[in-house]
Scaffold this motif. Structure first.
Motif, mmCIF file in Angstrom:
data_model
loop_
_atom_site.group_PDB
_atom_site.id
_atom_site.type_symbol
_atom_site.label_atom_id
_atom_site.label_comp_id
_atom_site.label_asym_id
_atom_site.label_seq_id
_atom_site.Cartn_x
_atom_site.Cartn_y
_atom_site.Cartn_z
ATOM 1 N N SER A 59 0.835 -1.197 0.000
ATOM 2 C CA SER A 59 0.000 0.000 0.000
ATOM 3 C C SER A 59 0.872 1.249 0.000
ATOM 4 O O SER A 59 1.968 1.263 0.548
ATOM 5 C CB SER A 59 -0.924 -0.002 1.215
ATOM 6 O OG SER A 59 -0.208 0.373 2.365
ATOM 7 N N SER A 195 -2.006 1.519 -14.225
ATOM 8 C CA SER A 195 -2.800 0.316 -13.992
ATOM 9 C C SER A 195 -1.977 -0.958 -14.133
ATOM 10 O O SER A 195 -2.277 -1.962 -13.489
ATOM 11 C CB SER A 195 -3.995 0.272 -14.944
ATOM 12 O OG SER A 195 -5.007 1.135 -14.473
ATOM 13 N N ARG A 198 -0.726 -1.344 -10.852
ATOM 14 C CA ARG A 198 -1.796 -1.803 -9.940
ATOM 15 C C ARG A 198 -2.033 -3.297 -10.132
ATOM 16 O O ARG A 198 -2.307 -4.016 -9.172
ATOM 17 C CB ARG A 198 -3.100 -1.057 -10.249
ATOM 18 C CG ARG A 198 -3.078 0.409 -9.931
ATOM 19 C CD ARG A 198 -4.479 0.980 -10.101
ATOM 20 N NE ARG A 198 -4.501 2.418 -9.956
ATOM 21 C CZ ARG A 198 -4.606 3.273 -10.957
ATOM 22 N NH1 ARG A 198 -4.682 2.842 -12.203
ATOM 23 N NH2 ARG A 198 -4.641 4.564 -10.734
ATOM 24 N N ASN A 202 -2.113 -4.399 -6.563
ATOM 25 C CA ASN A 202 -3.462 -4.417 -6.004
ATOM 26 C C ASN A 202 -4.459 -4.331 -7.151
ATOM 27 O O ASN A 202 -5.025 -3.281 -7.425
ATOM 28 C CB ASN A 202 -3.627 -3.228 -5.043
ATOM 29 C CG ASN A 202 -4.919 -3.332 -4.250
ATOM 30 O OD1 ASN A 202 -5.785 -4.151 -4.544
ATOM 31 N ND2 ASN A 202 -5.059 -2.484 -3.248
ATOM 32 N N ARG A 205 -7.659 -2.301 -7.613
ATOM 33 C CA ARG A 205 -7.540 -0.861 -7.796
ATOM 34 C C ARG A 205 -7.734 -0.421 -9.242
ATOM 35 O O ARG A 205 -8.100 0.716 -9.507
ATOM 36 C CB ARG A 205 -6.152 -0.401 -7.331
ATOM 37 C CG ARG A 205 -6.092 -0.108 -5.886
ATOM 38 C CD ARG A 205 -6.207 1.396 -5.661
ATOM 39 N NE ARG A 205 -6.626 1.649 -4.309
ATOM 40 C CZ ARG A 205 -7.750 2.280 -3.990
ATOM 41 N NH1 ARG A 205 -8.554 2.715 -4.930
ATOM 42 N NH2 ARG A 205 -8.065 2.484 -2.757
ATOM 43 N N ASP A 208 -10.883 1.198 -10.258
ATOM 44 C CA ASP A 208 -11.060 2.558 -9.780
ATOM 45 C C ASP A 208 -10.404 3.602 -10.674
ATOM 46 O O ASP A 208 -10.545 4.797 -10.465
ATOM 47 C CB ASP A 208 -10.401 2.643 -8.390
ATOM 48 C CG ASP A 208 -11.292 3.316 -7.394
ATOM 49 O OD1 ASP A 208 -12.428 3.626 -7.770
ATOM 50 O OD2 ASP A 208 -10.848 3.534 -6.265
ATOM 51 N N SER A 209 -9.670 3.135 -11.691
ATOM 52 C CA SER A 209 -8.834 4.037 -12.498
ATOM 53 C C SER A 209 -9.635 5.145 -13.165
ATOM 54 O O SER A 209 -10.773 4.941 -13.592
ATOM 55 C CB SER A 209 -8.097 3.232 -13.562
ATOM 56 O OG SER A 209 -7.399 4.104 -14.417
ATOM 57 N N ARG A 255 -17.229 -0.869 -8.261
ATOM 58 C CA ARG A 255 -15.805 -0.576 -8.459
ATOM 59 C C ARG A 255 -15.177 0.067 -7.230
ATOM 60 O O ARG A 255 -14.036 0.482 -7.247
ATOM 61 C CB ARG A 255 -15.641 0.322 -9.686
ATOM 62 C CG ARG A 255 -16.112 -0.414 -10.949
ATOM 63 C CD ARG A 255 -15.886 0.388 -12.180
ATOM 64 N NE ARG A 255 -16.518 1.699 -12.079
ATOM 65 C CZ ARG A 255 -16.619 2.527 -13.113
ATOM 66 N NH1 ARG A 255 -16.119 2.212 -14.278
ATOM 67 N NH2 ARG A 255 -17.195 3.695 -12.962
ATOM 68 N N VAL A 257 -13.335 0.048 -4.046
ATOM 69 C CA VAL A 257 -12.438 -0.850 -3.319
ATOM 70 C C VAL A 257 -11.719 -0.040 -2.261
ATOM 71 O O VAL A 257 -11.751 1.183 -2.284
ATOM 72 C CB VAL A 257 -11.414 -1.517 -4.276
ATOM 73 C CG1 VAL A 257 -12.117 -2.513 -5.164
ATOM 74 C CG2 VAL A 257 -10.686 -0.486 -5.097
ATOM 75 N N ARG A 258 -11.088 -0.713 -1.351
ATOM 76 C CA ARG A 258 -10.401 -0.008 -0.280
ATOM 77 C C ARG A 258 -8.901 -0.152 -0.460
ATOM 78 O O ARG A 258 -8.410 -1.183 -0.903
ATOM 79 C CB ARG A 258 -10.812 -0.563 1.081
ATOM 80 C CG ARG A 258 -12.294 -0.546 1.370
ATOM 81 C CD ARG A 258 -12.728 0.747 2.023
ATOM 82 N NE ARG A 258 -12.694 1.867 1.091
ATOM 83 C CZ ARG A 258 -12.363 3.101 1.389
ATOM 84 N NH1 ARG A 258 -12.029 3.403 2.594
ATOM 85 N NH2 ARG A 258 -12.371 4.036 0.497
ATOM 86 N N GLY A 259 -8.187 0.889 -0.083
ATOM 87 C CA GLY A 259 -6.755 0.860 -0.300
ATOM 88 C C GLY A 259 -6.011 -0.034 0.675
ATOM 89 O O GLY A 259 -4.953 -0.559 0.360
#
Length: 414
Positions: A59, A195, A198, A202, A205, A208-209, A255, A257-259
């Motif tokens: 992270s 991306s 990512r 992750n 993620r 979320d882009s 879409r 999501v949590r970091g």
RNA sequence: GCGGGUGUAGCUCAAUUGGUUAGAGCGCCAGAUUGUGAUUCUGGAGGUUGCGGGAUCGUGCCCCGUCACUCGCCCCA
């Protein structure tokens, strides 16, 4: 302009800012209290491991945003970038799993070494709640309801949007992750540079882009909802049902999501579009694996954190400072008497301003400047009669009041 | 960490395409007003034009660097 500046990304909170800030925190605290959450405070720094282990090695918070240093004893410590890991640590340190469920509220400074922007500081403040030891979806519902109630009291809720998603349980998450990575790999060539990174660190993620080309690919990506286990699906349905029962409106955002690594099942985010790029005012989710990940007993948890500075920006009027009563003595004799009157009124919880110097005109000017409701004017003539002149500064009305009756006369303006 | 914009008085802003002593409003201080604030009038203080370097006869204005703020990206509250 002076050459002396505060450290980048830090701010002084002068009285006007401080009252906004204080109002946000008090509102959050009172809302949380209404749900039975009690205030706690953990240290603002911890052993670095507390955050490293829990937030996930990849992270951004861990890789580039932590304020980490070695203290004089050679320990590596870190200023907390968020508070959930600290609360989990406190639960383990204090053996608090004996007392589950726990309902905690906190407020305080957090630190992240980031590039500052509006609503993004290096030292910022969060309020938050943590509900520990509750496995049922009702816990998620209560936590979200507490956040909504907080924003409602703040007068911001009607300008906000609650977005909701589920990451599913571990099995759901792993299944979906596999499918998503396979899909994204098929489209590698058209993914943005960010991306591609990512995808390694992750993959969720990527969903979320903000990149246009990414979004086209994501539009046809498999949906996480199709890979939920029956248990995860039921859980989420129960959360949704609970929110609907309470009349809390939300939007599903698949879409979202949590970091941070420790989330599972429900995740949610409340945003307010008027804040621009940093529009998230409150966000959180369920973190059933966190305490165990830190070496504690298996303990489910769900909570949220909210940015105080961001919430303060949503406030309309700055909450007013309490209006004092000014005492205006004339002469040494009156000055001594003024000190006694001030002490007496303060004991009765009046806000009293007694200047340190100046003639009557100066002191009246100061009374006006600090927005005093009234001035108690003490001259030898009044004192000889055991009275003071009480002037109401909004109307200009002035009358004589016996010294013993001052508190009663001022009571309506307290 | 990446890209764009902006830095002039405490605050909000001016300053003819580079040309004398950088201005205004608000705010601040003082006086009119030695027993009355807010209103009004008069006067005053306050600037290394963010900082450093360069080009020019000459720069607040042009160039380079730097710091800060700001908008976006990354990420997040």
């Amino acid at each position: 302009m002076s050459g002396l500046q505060p450290v980048r990304g830090t701010h002084d909170l002068l009285p006007d800012d401080m009252r906004r800030h204080r109002h946000v925190i008090e509102t959050a605290r009172r809302a949380a209290l209404c749900f039975g959450y009690q205030e706690v405070a953990t240290p603002i720094f911890e052993f670095t491991e507390v955050f490293k282990r829990t937030l996930g090695d990849t992270s951004d918070v861990v890789t580039k945003e932590m304020y980490t240093f070695t203290d004089k004893g050679g320990e590596t410590v870190t200023l907390r970038p968020e508070n959930t890991a600290s609360v989990a640590r406190a639960l383990i340190s204090g053996g608090l799993n004996q007392h589950l469920p726990l309902k905690y509220f906190y407020a305080g400074p957090m630190f992240r070494y980031e590039r500052p922007q509006k609503g993004r500081l290096r030292q910022f403040h969060q309020t938050g709640v943590e509900l520990l030891g509750v496995r049922e979806p009702g816990g998620d519902v209560e936590v979200i309801a507490a956040g909504v109630e907080f924003l409602r009291r703040l007068g911001a809720w009607d300008r906000c949007v609650l977005e909701l998603n589920t990451l599913g349980d571990t099995a759901s998450r792993q299944a979906y992750r596999q499918v998503l990575v396979a899909y994204l790999n098929d489209h590698r060539g058209r993914l943005s540079k960010d991306s591609l990174e990512r995808l390694e660190k992750n993959p969720l993620r990527v969903l979320d882009s903000k990149d246009e080309s990414d979004q086209k690919i994501v539009a046809n990506a498999p949906l996480s909802s199709e890979y939920l286990t029956p248990e995860a699906r039921d859980f989420f349905a129960a959360v949704r049902d609970g929110l609907e029962t309470l009349g809390i409106s939300y939007q599903i955002n698949q879409r979202l999501v949590r970091g941070l690594d420790y989330y599972s099942h429900t995740c949610f985010e409340i945003t307010c579009a008027e804040l621009g790029a940093q529009k998230t005012v409150l966000a959180g989710g369920r973190y059933d694996g966190l305490v165990a990940m830190m070496g504690g007993p298996e303990t489910p948890g769900v909570g949220w954190a909210s940015g105080v500075e961001r919430c303060a920006m949503l406030l309309g009027e700055t909450p007013p400072a309490p209006r004092p009563v000014a005492i205006v003595p004339m002469g040494a004799n009156a000055e001594r008497k003024a000190a006694a009157i001030a002490a007496d009124l303060r004991r009765q919880d009046f806000v009293v301003d007694l200047g340190f110097s100046g003639n009557m005109g100066k002191r009246m000017k100061r009374a006006n400047k600090i927005a005093a409701v009234a001035a108690i004017i003490l001259g030898d003539e009044e004192l000889a009669r055991g009275e003071a002149a009480l002037k109401l500064l909004d109307s200009g009305e002035q009358k004589n009041v016996r010294l013993g009756d001052l508190a009663a006369a001022l009571a309506p303006y307290r």
